[in-house]
Design a protein around this motif. Structure first.
Motif: not given
Length: 237
Positions: A4-10, A31-32, A54-58
């Protein structure tokens, strides 16, 4: 199967650079990662911005939120491709709950008495209020376990939070349906460790605690934070 792609939110009073060491650690393990800017203008609009990212990440996504960012991943995390939620010294709001209501359950931290108010223009005319942490108090309140020099720089580089965000109610609690992990910063003076533990217990999250860590745990303990995120990523892979 790709990870999975990790999306980091500050969170409030910081920016995506607060994840610098964490990103480097995750990259070293293949890890992406995406660490988008958080507008800090309000729960609904900020969560919508995050959901759009998030929706634009495949492929699958693991959302990671620090501080105020935790409230956002709880809302944006309802998206189909979000497979896990990681909270780092972060708010875990329930649906219909505000940041203010959540924090009022616990004794006030040092943060509450060291906020500075500013105004900013809003569309259509008029002004709204935003807050930062008083510069002289920032190092001890937010980043007590980083060097004095870095704490002073961080104090000058704060991103303000719109005051209205504190009373805005969350519209979803994705931790009710998605697996969650929570990291507690044991010496946090900005977000009470008791509050972090309460949210984690209520959500049934997998919990770890770093003794002596400040609210700036992503900067002071990037290896430990990244390891915790990696564990979540591999658990949902």
């Amino acid at each position: 199967m790709p990870l999975p792609t990790v999306v980091l939110v500050h969170g409030a009073f910081s920016d995506a650079a607060s994840w610098f060491g964490v990103v480097a650690e995750l990259h070293s393990h293949g890890i992406p990662v995406v660490a988008p800017p958080n507008p800090l203008r309000g729960l609904a609009s900020d969560a919508a911005h995050l959901a759009s990212v998030a929706a634009q990440i495949e492929g699958p996504v693991v959302l990671v939120g620090h501080s105020y960012g935790g409230a956002l991943i709880s809302m944006a995390g309802t998206a189909d491709n979000v497979v896990g939620l990681v909270y780092v010294a972060a708010h875990m709001l329930d649906e219909g709950e505000s940041l203010g209501e959540f924090q009022d359950r616990f004794p006030a931290t040092e943060l509450a008495s060291h906020l500075t108010r500013w105004t900013y223009p809003v569309p259509g005319g008029g002004e709204a209020v935003e807050v930062t942490i008083a510069e002289e108090a920032f190092p001890s309140v937010f980043a007590a376990d980083v060097s004095a020099l870095i704490g002073k720089v961080l104090a000058s580089c704060q991103r303000p939070l719109a005051l209205a965000a504190i009373d805005e109610k969350a519209t979803a609690a994705a931790w009710r349906t998605k697996p969650s992990w929570a990291l507690v910063a044991g010496a946090d003076r900005a977000f009470a460790p008791e509050a972090a533990r309460f949210g984690a217990t209520r959500a049934g999250a997998t919990v770890t605690e770093i003794d002596g860590a400040s609210h700036a745990v992503t900067l002071s303990q990037p290896t430990a934070v990244a390891r915790f995120i990696r564990d979540a990523v591999h658990a949902v892979s």
